[in-house]
Write a protein that holds these residues in place. Structure first.
Motif, PDB file in Angstrom:
ATOM      1  N   ASN A 123     -10.573  -5.105   3.743  1.00 16.17           N
ATOM      2  CA  ASN A 123     -11.849  -5.763   4.032  1.00 16.17           C
ATOM      3  C   ASN A 123     -12.636  -5.007   5.103  1.00 16.17           C
ATOM      4  O   ASN A 123     -13.193  -5.594   6.036  1.00 16.17           O
ATOM      5  N   ARG A 124     -12.620  -3.672   4.985  1.00 16.23           N
ATOM      6  CA  ARG A 124     -13.402  -2.787   5.845  1.00 16.23           C
ATOM      7  C   ARG A 124     -12.958  -2.830   7.302  1.00 16.23           C
ATOM      8  O   ARG A 124     -13.729  -2.495   8.211  1.00 16.23           O
ATOM      9  N   GLN A 125     -11.714  -3.221   7.555  1.00 16.13           N
ATOM     10  CA  GLN A 125     -11.149  -3.147   8.887  1.00 16.13           C
ATOM     11  C   GLN A 125      -9.841  -2.375   8.831  1.00 16.13           C
ATOM     12  O   GLN A 125      -9.172  -2.334   7.797  1.00 16.13           O
ATOM     13  N   SER A 126      -9.480  -1.758   9.960  1.00 11.76           N
ATOM     14  CA  SER A 126      -8.232  -1.011  10.063  1.00 11.76           C
ATOM     15  C   SER A 126      -7.194  -1.861  10.793  1.00 11.76           C
ATOM     16  O   SER A 126      -7.495  -2.440  11.846  1.00 11.76           O
ATOM     17  N   TYR A 127      -5.991  -1.905  10.224  1.00 15.98           N
ATOM     18  CA  TYR A 127      -4.913  -2.718  10.772  1.00 15.98           C
ATOM     19  C   TYR A 127      -3.726  -1.845  11.155  1.00 15.98           C
ATOM     20  O   TYR A 127      -3.310  -0.970  10.384  1.00 15.98           O
ATOM     21  N   MET A 128      -3.187  -2.084  12.348  1.00 13.00           N
ATOM     22  CA  MET A 128      -1.942  -1.465  12.786  1.00 13.00           C
ATOM     23  C   MET A 128      -0.792  -2.342  12.304  1.00 13.00           C
ATOM     24  O   MET A 128      -0.810  -3.561  12.497  1.00 13.00           O
ATOM     25  N   ILE A 129       0.216  -1.735  11.690  1.00 15.29           N
ATOM     26  CA  ILE A 129       1.257  -2.493  11.004  1.00 15.29           C
ATOM     27  C   ILE A 129       2.570  -2.470  11.792  1.00 15.29           C
ATOM     28  O   ILE A 129       3.130  -1.398  12.042  1.00 15.29           O
ATOM     29  N   PRO A 130       3.098  -3.639  12.188  1.00 12.69           N
ATOM     30  CA  PRO A 130       4.413  -3.710  12.832  1.00 12.69           C
ATOM     31  C   PRO A 130       5.530  -3.384  11.844  1.00 12.69           C
ATOM     32  O   PRO A 130       5.333  -3.394  10.625  1.00 12.69           O
ATOM     33  N   VAL A 131       6.726  -3.135  12.362  1.00 13.22           N
ATOM     34  CA  VAL A 131       7.807  -2.673  11.500  1.00 13.22           C
ATOM     35  C   VAL A 131       8.338  -3.765  10.572  1.00 13.22           C
ATOM     36  O   VAL A 131       8.903  -3.459   9.517  1.00 13.22           O
ATOM     37  N   ASP A 132       8.186  -5.033  10.942  1.00 13.59           N
ATOM     38  CA  ASP A 132       8.738  -6.100  10.098  1.00 13.59           C
ATOM     39  C   ASP A 132       7.667  -6.803   9.269  1.00 13.59           C
ATOM     40  O   ASP A 132       7.889  -7.919   8.773  1.00 13.59           O
ATOM     41  N   ALA A 133       6.516  -6.173   9.100  1.00 11.60           N
ATOM     42  CA  ALA A 133       5.446  -6.781   8.303  1.00 11.60           C
ATOM     43  C   ALA A 133       5.915  -6.962   6.862  1.00 11.60           C
ATOM     44  O   ALA A 133       6.548  -6.079   6.281  1.00 11.60           O
ATOM     45  N   GLN A 134       5.598  -8.108   6.287  1.00 12.96           N
ATOM     46  CA  GLN A 134       5.914  -8.417   4.890  1.00 12.96           C
ATOM     47  C   GLN A 134       4.603  -8.431   4.108  1.00 12.96           C
ATOM     48  O   GLN A 134       3.908  -9.444   4.052  1.00 12.96           O
ATOM     49  N   SER A 151       8.515   3.787  13.807  1.00 10.69           N
ATOM     50  CA  SER A 151       9.054   4.732  12.827  1.00 10.69           C
ATOM     51  C   SER A 151       9.977   4.079  11.804  1.00 10.69           C
ATOM     52  O   SER A 151      10.073   4.553  10.681  1.00 10.69           O
ATOM     53  N   LYS A 152      10.637   2.989  12.161  1.00 10.56           N
ATOM     54  CA  LYS A 152      11.658   2.402  11.290  1.00 10.56           C
ATOM     55  C   LYS A 152      11.096   1.208  10.517  1.00 10.56           C
ATOM     56  O   LYS A 152      11.274   0.050  10.896  1.00 10.56           O
ATOM     57  N   THR A 159       8.094  -5.304  16.444  1.00  8.91           N
ATOM     58  CA  THR A 159       7.915  -6.323  15.414  1.00  8.91           C
ATOM     59  C   THR A 159       6.566  -6.997  15.587  1.00  8.91           C
ATOM     60  O   THR A 159       5.812  -6.693  16.519  1.00  8.91           O
ATOM     61  N   ILE A 160       6.277  -7.937  14.702  1.00  9.05           N
ATOM     62  CA  ILE A 160       5.025  -8.684  14.824  1.00  9.05           C
ATOM     63  C   ILE A 160       4.970  -9.398  16.167  1.00  9.05           C
ATOM     64  O   ILE A 160       3.982  -9.311  16.907  1.00  9.05           O
TER      65      ILE A 160
END
Length: 482
Positions: A107-118, A37-38, A74-75
């Protein structure tokens, strides 16, 4: 009599259905539940993911899953959590992933994003995000018999607009056999947070999981019906299944082939669902936009937004962790073109457009063929109303990269604000031919058609765009277009 009883027992056993003992029945059920969430780049924390993750984790524990829950991972934390899940899996076991937070398709894929992704350019998505296809593939390689992914990440997020080349929502997943995947919304669509403590998707999911004697596919199908009905067709979850064996969330539920008593349905047949929002793609015919002269006299800008004062913006953003980090890099090396471009993107996302343009200026000075910088400077200039310069930037971006969909979209905005509605329609048509799900071009084309007198056609585009992205009206209002 004894012989008769033996024969009777033998006869009963011979005709009774044999339910094989599977890993699911033996209790080899493992789940990783993540609620993020953050996100520092979001304006405010998301309200739903943490509460939803905790409720899902509690329910799965009651259903016999060995559950690990992660909050605001995080990542590095996400990578370690997946590694621990992989290490638990045994041949034939059940592995479940629940993720609530931000997701991106690339690129036709789904990505789960961590909170500290840049994430500032599209390659960053692959570097910092976690591909759902990759995760499911690894789980399958470890021998899991049943693989389930429940993804509540179809949200408009702060990363997408940065690189101006995205498709909203999530992409279809190419998963191994024995996999059941559910997204909280349809492919390439987004839903807005309702502002409550729990998402409608998870509320319906938990309600259906608790119904006894349901196979997993039926549980998720009933969830989809519930969400669709509750949202009056505005949110329609997506399901993909290649399950090769029966599985129920509640241990001991009988598969459909077993002999069970037939019970009447608990409720009368529900009324038919309203159809999901219709989206008609643009017609297949495409006429290239007309060549525009290098110098064009444009009418004054319409509804020009008031930009934040540069000095105030710079002071207010000085403590932003991303800007601080990029500024430190530029203090060490003022000619770090990548840092200049990224800081420009951050400034633009925060509404400090003049500061963003300065960084794009320097980025282009260092690399005169930086097509992304030309496009982003075009967009930023269009927002503040510097339309002559914006048009020149977009034309240069399209000269360097013909049919660059983001530059077509940006030039459409320039033409729309300039009152050049026919040119705007041509640019938006060209962008939609390349990416029919580009909501900004669809909405912009709708506005341009209305201004050109085609009110019915314009209203259709606007309605479809708003169905795909409810926030698109505010986005254009922030651009100074109403």
């Amino acid at each position: 009599m004894r012989i008769f009883l033996v024969l009777l027992v033998t006869l009963i056993l011979s005709v009774a259905p044999i339910v094989p003992s599977s890993a699911a029945d033996r209790g080899d059920r493992f789940a990783l539940v993540i609620g993020n969430s953050k996100y520092p780049d979001a304006e405010t924390p998301l309200k739903e993911p943490i509460n939803d993750a905790r409720d899902v984790a509690d329910e799965l524990k009651r259903d016999g899953f060995n559950v690990e829950i992660g909050e605001n991972l995080t990542i590095d934390g996400t990578r370690k959590a997946f590694d621990r899940l992989y290490g638990k899996i045994k041949p034939g076991s059940v592995a479940l992933i629940f993720f609530s937070g931000f997701g991106i398709q690339s690129n036709r894929q789904s990505y789960m994003i961590p909170v500290d992704a840049q994430i500032w350019i599209e390659p960053d998505v692959k570097r910092d995000g976690f591909s759902l296809e990759t995760v499911l593939g690894e789980i399958n390689n470890r021998g899991a018999g049943v693989k389930i992914a429940l993804i509540d990440a179809s949200r408009r997020n702060p990363f997408e607009r940065r690189f101006r080349s995205f498709s909203a929502g999530l992409a279809p997943v190419i998963a191994p056999n024995g996999t059941l995947v559910m997204y909280s919304a349809a492919l390439s669509s987004v839903v807005s947070d309702v502002g409550s403590d729990h998402s409608p998707f998870v509320q319906e999911l938990l309600k259906e999981i608790r119904v006894p004697d349901l196979m997993a596919e039926e549980t998720l199908n009933r969830t989809r019906v519930g969400v669709t009905r509750a949202s009056r067709g505005a949110q329609v979850p997506w399901i993909s299944s290649s399950l090769a064996e029966d599985f129920s969330f509640i241990p001991g539920a009988r598969p459909s082939g077993s002999v069970v008593a037939t019970l009447p349905p608990p409720n009368p047949e529900p009324p038919p669902l309203p159809p999901p929002p219709r989206y008609d793609p643009p017609p297949p015919r495409y006429d290239p936009p007309p060549q525009q002269p290098k110098v064009e006299v444009l009418p004054p800008p319409v509804d020009r937004p008031v930009e934040k004062d540069d000095s105030n913006s710079q002071l207010a953003l000085a403590d932003d962790p991303t800007i601080k980090s990029l500024t430190a890099k530029l203090n060490d090396n003022p000619d770090d073109q990548n840092a200049l471009y990224r800081r420009g993107q951050v400034y633009a996302s925060k509404g400090a457009y003049s500061l963003a343009i300065r960084d794009f200026d320097d980025s282009i000075r260092l690399n005169s063929k930086d097509v992304e910088a030309y496009n982003n400077r075009c967009w930023a200039r269009a927002v503040i109303g510097d339309l002559q310069a914006a048009l020149k930037d977009c034309n240069e971006a399209l000269r360097l990269r013909p049919n660059f969909v983001d530059a077509l979209d940006s030039r459409g905005l320039v033409n729309l604000k300039s009152g050049m509605t026919k040119n705007a329609i041509a640019d938006f048509d060209a962008a939609l031919k390349i990416n029919p799900k580009l909501t900004s071009s669809l909405y912009g084309r709708g506005l341009a058609k209305r201004r050109n007198g085609a009110f019915a056609e314009g209203d259709i585009d606007i309605t479809n765009a708003k169905a795909m992205d409810p926030d698109i009206v505010k986005e254009f209002s922030d651009y100074g277009v109403r």
